[in-house]
Design an enzyme around this catalytic site. Sequence first.
Site, PDB file in Angstrom:
ATOM      1  N   LYS A 151      41.214  33.545  38.259  1.00  0.00           N
ATOM      2  CA  LYS A 151      42.612  33.011  38.414  1.00  0.00           C
ATOM      3  C   LYS A 151      42.060  32.116  39.972  1.00  0.00           C
ATOM      4  O   LYS A 151      41.626  32.518  40.769  1.00  0.00           O
ATOM      5  CB  LYS A 151      43.511  34.008  39.128  1.00  0.00           C
ATOM      6  N   ALA A 181      53.812  34.286  41.874  1.00  0.00           N
ATOM      7  CA  ALA A 181      54.190  34.259  43.432  1.00  0.00           C
ATOM      8  C   ALA A 181      55.569  34.028  43.585  1.00  0.00           C
ATOM      9  O   ALA A 181      56.202  33.068  42.671  1.00  0.00           O
ATOM     10  CB  ALA A 181      53.335  33.103  43.936  1.00  0.00           C
ATOM     11  N   GLY A 182      56.155  34.680  44.738  1.00  0.00           N
ATOM     12  CA  GLY A 182      57.211  34.449  45.108  1.00  0.00           C
ATOM     13  C   GLY A 182      58.607  35.204  44.559  1.00  0.00           C
ATOM     14  O   GLY A 182      59.571  35.212  44.785  1.00  0.00           O
ATOM     15  N   ASN A 188      52.520  40.622  43.402  1.00  0.00           N
ATOM     16  CA  ASN A 188      51.858  41.777  44.234  1.00  0.00           C
ATOM     17  C   ASN A 188      52.683  42.260  45.568  1.00  0.00           C
ATOM     18  O   ASN A 188      53.057  43.363  45.367  1.00  0.00           O
ATOM     19  CB  ASN A 188      50.556  41.044  44.875  1.00  0.00           C
ATOM     20  N   THR A 189      53.076  41.279  46.354  1.00  0.00           N
ATOM     21  CA  THR A 189      53.731  42.081  47.602  1.00  0.00           C
ATOM     22  C   THR A 189      54.882  42.635  47.183  1.00  0.00           C
ATOM     23  O   THR A 189      55.351  43.590  47.871  1.00  0.00           O
ATOM     24  CB  THR A 189      54.069  40.635  48.528  1.00  0.00           C
ATOM     25  N   GLY A 205      54.447  35.438  48.734  1.00  0.00           N
ATOM     26  CA  GLY A 205      54.960  36.413  49.690  1.00  0.00           C
ATOM     27  C   GLY A 205      56.306  36.365  50.246  1.00  0.00           C
ATOM     28  O   GLY A 205      56.639  37.150  51.075  1.00  0.00           O
TER      29      GLY A 205
END
Lengths: 257, 329
Positions: free
Chosen positions: A96, A184-185, A206-207, A157
Amino acid sequence: MVSFYGTEVASRLMLGTAQYPSPAILEQAFRRSGAGIATVSVRREAGGERAGAAFWDLVKQLDVKVLPNTAGCHSVREAVTTAQMARELFDTPWIKLEVIGHADTLQPDPFGLVEAARILTDEGFQVFPYTTEDIVLADRLLEAGCEVLMPWGAPIGTGLGLTNIYGLRTLRAQFPDVPMVVDAGLGLPSQAAQAMEMAFDAVLLNTAVAKAGDPAAMAEGFGRAVEAGRLAYEADPMEPRDMAAPSTPLIGKAFLE
Amino acid sequence: MTGPVTILGAGVAGLCVASELAARGVDLRVVDPQPQPGPHACSWWAGGMLAPFCEGETAEEPVVRLGQEAAAWWARQGVEVTRNGSVVIALGRDRRELDRFARRTEGHAQLDRDGLSRIEPHLGDRFDRALFFESEAHIAPRAALAHLRASLERAGVRFEREQGSVAGTVIDCRGLAAQDALRDLRGVKGEMAVLRAPDIDLQRPVRLLHPRYPLYLVPRGDGVFMLGATQIESGERTRATLRSVTELFNAAYALHPAFGEAEILEIGVDARPAFPDNLPRIRRRGDTIHVNGLFRHGFLLAPALARMVADLLMQGTIPEVMDEDHGER
């Protein structure tokens, strides 16, 4: 099943492995979500003599496909070197590719991204580029040899969800056959479901899971949302309409025209 | 049972266990290759915050509960404990981190600008909101280690450089060095710095919340501050990186620009010993008892673990954090 570079993966949820309260909770999150792919950062953990090996071994024991990433790389050279190290550590051609262009927002550097993607594909890597919803950039990445795209939902994040729905729809429509992962996001399962309903092939986050009060429960929530969204897409949803449409006839009322 | 006891390792875990056992009259010796507490032990680099409630943001319940024993235990040993709480703040655009932190922790009060100014005037100028954990405390880790060791020596506990032949119970408190016996133990790298910033006056530990670069700062007196700490999944015990140190310094500068003129006294790095759930263990294996995996909670949890080890040895009470195995091939 979804296929990336000819490898079939059962789950359409990918999870990052950073920022969890502990490796034990990370493992629970993977178990409960059913995620099929784990992304792992190697840039910072590598150190001398594979000092991060204990953690990577924990990730390998999750029994999912590992997608190493170049998170934290701000230049082409750094990303390429990190990718080479990752290939050796995890024995996979998958990478990635993140080339960060703006330190504060972690927005991708489109120019560096294309350059690094070209170098890595030439070296036999199978590149998953972290990109924006820009269709010109997508085109260049495909030209560079990428067979998967990972457009952002929102900056890393932020948990804002899909901030440019129009752009993402356009990207999806322009390249209907390219496997695409919204990366993401994402902050909530509903946002993941939305991406799946929009015909994206998978989501990566992830976050939203790692920083939840109960990461394993949130992971399961995302796992179910991804399935729900995919089912909805496959089921060919109804078209919205402006007027109410009673599903049973109203006796004694003429057609409302 | 109280035959002779050998404690391996004179870091925070070993010294706390030794102090607890010595106080209960156990005949013991402590083995450590170094003659004094120093940079070879990861507790040397610790922050020394006794902040069980703040740790509850990410740590599990036993850390919060067992950590509440710490301040009183350290005070009983004659270590100077500053019991004036800790403060948590966030910069403007990360303010919502403060709401999240408040939801996930107990034992705090919300302060507005005036409230913060009253306890930390230098922060009141810059932050209009804070969480105040009034019951928390902090100690100076290096002084605390030296104090325990000196007290033990005065009490007649033998400190030896080499293990030699061992009879009786062994309590292995070697931290990450015990990876040779504990295969599920891993290192988590941490980097820290010590600054002298005489222009800044803070009375208590301050945590600055940030999604990527969380920082804590512990005042050591005389304008000296300890800045910590990164948390990287790596067993590397050397090599503080520019990126990590830059992040710490940037966060300190954002906390208060007067840190820009601070003198850098020290940059430190080591790896914390941790089990996969980041919770400590007392692991009995034959005649050896391992006390390990204190992760980032050495000074916070070593007192409770020491008590449990002593209860196990003296009364046979099985500790809640104990497991037992028969070695690993």
